[in-house]
Design a protein around this motif. Sequence first.
Motif, short mmCIF file in Angstrom:
data_model
loop_
_atom_site.label_atom_id
_atom_site.label_comp_id
_atom_site.label_asym_id
_atom_site.label_seq_id
_atom_site.Cartn_x
_atom_site.Cartn_y
_atom_site.Cartn_z
N ASN A 116 15.98 -30.55 5.66
CA ASN A 116 15.92 -29.47 4.79
C ASN A 116 17.00 -28.47 6.14
N PRO A 117 17.34 -28.77 6.34
CA PRO A 117 18.62 -27.87 6.99
C PRO A 117 19.02 -26.76 6.92
N TYR A 118 18.19 -25.97 5.39
CA TYR A 118 18.10 -24.12 4.79
C TYR A 118 17.14 -24.05 4.89
N ASP A 119 15.97 -24.40 5.09
CA ASP A 119 14.29 -23.77 5.40
C ASP A 119 14.30 -23.12 7.09
N TYR A 120 14.32 -21.96 6.80
CA TYR A 120 14.46 -21.24 8.25
C TYR A 120 12.32 -20.94 9.11
N ILE A 121 11.84 -21.35 8.31
CA ILE A 121 11.12 -21.71 9.34
C ILE A 121 11.42 -22.89 10.18
N LEU A 122 11.68 -24.21 9.19
CA LEU A 122 11.26 -25.14 10.55
C LEU A 122 12.41 -24.95 10.45
N ARG A 123 13.33 -24.27 10.76
CA ARG A 123 13.76 -24.08 12.11
C ARG A 123 13.27 -23.77 13.21
N SER A 124 12.55 -22.04 13.14
CA SER A 124 12.17 -21.86 13.83
C SER A 124 10.63 -22.86 14.47
N GLY A 125 10.41 -23.44 13.64
CA GLY A 125 9.68 -24.32 14.16
C GLY A 125 9.90 -25.58 15.64
N LEU A 126 11.34 -25.82 14.65
CA LEU A 126 11.88 -26.57 15.69
C LEU A 126 12.37 -26.39 16.65
N ILE A 127 12.96 -25.30 16.76
CA ILE A 127 13.21 -24.26 18.46
C ILE A 127 11.91 -24.37 19.34
N TYR B 88 15.63 -19.81 1.50
CA TYR B 88 17.15 -20.05 1.91
C TYR B 88 17.94 -19.04 1.81
N SER B 89 18.42 -18.91 -0.15
CA SER B 89 19.64 -18.68 -0.61
C SER B 89 19.88 -17.12 0.09
N PHE B 90 18.87 -16.73 -0.12
CA PHE B 90 18.85 -14.89 -0.18
C PHE B 90 19.00 -14.72 1.61
N LEU B 91 19.35 -15.43 2.61
CA LEU B 91 19.28 -14.89 3.70
C LEU B 91 20.72 -14.82 4.18
N GLY B 92 21.33 -15.02 3.00
CA GLY B 92 22.52 -15.29 3.25
C GLY B 92 23.50 -13.76 2.97
N TYR B 93 22.41 -13.11 2.40
CA TYR B 93 22.53 -11.87 1.18
C TYR B 93 21.30 -10.59 1.15
N ARG B 94 20.57 -10.75 2.65
CA ARG B 94 19.92 -10.43 2.67
C ARG B 94 20.36 -8.86 3.09
N PRO B 95 20.41 -7.90 2.51
CA PRO B 95 20.78 -6.19 2.81
C PRO B 95 20.51 -5.70 4.61
N ALA B 96 21.36 -5.55 5.23
CA ALA B 96 20.71 -4.64 6.05
C ALA B 96 19.55 -3.30 6.17
N GLN B 97 19.58 -3.46 5.14
CA GLN B 97 19.06 -1.66 4.69
C GLN B 97 17.43 -2.59 4.42
N LEU B 98 17.07 -3.96 5.09
CA LEU B 98 16.13 -4.09 5.07
C LEU B 98 15.05 -3.50 6.04
N ASN B 99 16.26 -3.42 7.61
CA ASN B 99 15.90 -3.41 8.64
C ASN B 99 15.28 -1.63 8.66
N THR B 100 15.09 -1.41 8.10
CA THR B 100 14.62 -0.07 8.49
C THR B 100 13.64 0.50 7.26
N THR B 101 12.93 -1.33 6.98
CA THR B 101 11.25 -1.08 5.91
C THR B 101 10.22 -1.73 7.36
N THR B 102 9.17 -1.73 6.94
CA THR B 102 7.88 -1.89 7.40
C THR B 102 7.76 -3.74 7.03
N GLU B 103 8.83 -4.33 6.64
CA GLU B 103 8.69 -5.88 6.28
C GLU B 103 10.26 -6.13 7.19
#
Length: 635
Positions: A549-560, A328-343
Amino acid sequence: MKLPTRNEISAGFVSIIELLFILYIFLMPLLITTFTNELFEWPKVMFTYLMTILLLFFYLLKIIATQQLIIPKIPLLLVFGAFLLWTAVTTLTSINVYTSFWGYYSRFNGSLLSYLSYAMLAFIFLTELNSLAHIRRIVTALFSSAFLVAAFGVAQRLGVDKDFWVQHSWERVFSTLGQPNWLAAYLAPIILLAIAYAGIFFIYLRTHPNRPARIRTLLMLISVALLAALYSAALYFTRSRSGYLGLTSGLLFFGSLFFLRASRKIALIFGIVCIILLGVLFPRRSVLIKFIDSNSETNRIRLITWQGTLSLIRDHPIFGTGPETFAYSFLGYRPAQLNTTTEWDFLINKPHNEYLGVASGSGIPGLILYLLGVVGISYFAIRYLHKNRVDERWLLIGASLGGLVSLWVSNFFGFSVVPTQVLMVLLVGIVIALTWDSKVITVTPQTRYIRWAALGVTVIVTIALFVGWYRVAAAEILFVSGRSLLSSSPLTGLEKLQSSVSSNPFEPRYRQKLSEGYAIAATTAPNETQKNLFVTRALSEAQIAYAQNPYDYILRSGLIRTYLKLATSDSSYMQKAIELAEINTLKCPTSAYDHYYLATLLVSQGQKEQAKEKAQKALELRPGYGEAENLINTF
């Protein structure tokens, strides 16, 4: 009829406790399920909780029956207790208390509940199973279990299950642990214990005068050598660089201690074994170079992830964000460089560094206490090894400490899971049991009424824990079964999901899927009344799940997905889906995928300018993002 004495009663309970402990050590690494969301970790952690309940029950019965509570006088336990207490504090201050207590869904190890369970197992081991005879039998169970684990790993290499898994199990084996790095981390300490027992049998062989006993000892020496070879082969087939480095570190550490104390002949034999193992692990120089190459894809992803984790720790230095809340908490600190990786589109739920994980979850004080435990156990073990001659006890302590070193090193590039965490607790327990004297504090309750009251409370609490365990287990099985039926038999699947939420109403992922089930049922409802009922329930469950749990990305994606299904019959719900998609971009502003996905939703609503802006942001975060480029070209 003569009544049993206190010692006889105590011995009877100890036998039961030892049997349960041996069964746990043997069975836990082997457990896999096909009817739960997480096939490997979930059955292991649930079995851990079940066996903890059983062991605690018989341990408390022993105390009541013998009228003695024995507390080891071990100062280092205060450090472990302080870490446990601090974990409890950071659970209370967590951004999501439920997750910190129970564990991140699919990653259950590291929660407060798991630490409490391990602490109880360790305490029971130290008070009841601390003799050399007990340790021998427990290690035998460990070897037997590891034999099956390693044998299945070697069989995977031969392709025994290549048509069963999505992963290429024959390329990097994972056996019953579920992931190659976890298998390697688990096997490395056991290899060191097997080497230690080979040394023990070798010493017996040299000193035992009886010929039949020497023959039996020789057969045991050959057996344990073959086991070590099998474990090493399975570890090699994992292709786990962190596992290789962990075993190498443990071997070098144990070997250094051994060379200082053993005779030249024995030390030479041990050195040859170490050289052979290292030669197998690093047959070519390129293997070692690849490991330390910071430009390799795996290492680059780790370094970028660590960079973001350090920023997270910097902003939450005291209490962290709560155990197991990293996803949950890492999302706000996720470096943009990860977008250049396979993950680039992966949800990272662990920092792939145990120590950064502890610091991000429980703050720097939690990490300090963790490291104090590491330093403390190392200091007292090395002090014992330095003062005493090489014998069975010495070799067991040295191998256990070497095994701990291998886990500490491999955890620097990964994280603990249930089998490796339990193994770490067991190794710590062996070191403590064999290095400390038998000083204890004995508490003896005097009144009969206290004992009867304690018995009643013990029985009631145990029953309550069993019922709770059963409800949690049943809820997970019903959830997975219901989820799989939603597409083929929506109403049957919906009934199972309803039962799942009824059995465990505290898990928000279950409620999210139930809301999605109601939305699916609404699209096929036979009449307007039934449809409105399903829609109302879908909205209610979605609201509760998000509140839990408003912090859970997977839960929010499921609610979408829930709102998108509802929008097929009422377009006003599309705005709810867009709002959640916008929250995803706000929570994780560097996610190229989430900006692109929001753009697709905006396009469907005719909001082309906003959609173009989001698609351009996605392309800016991930240059060459084909889908985003194609979307922009449609404007």
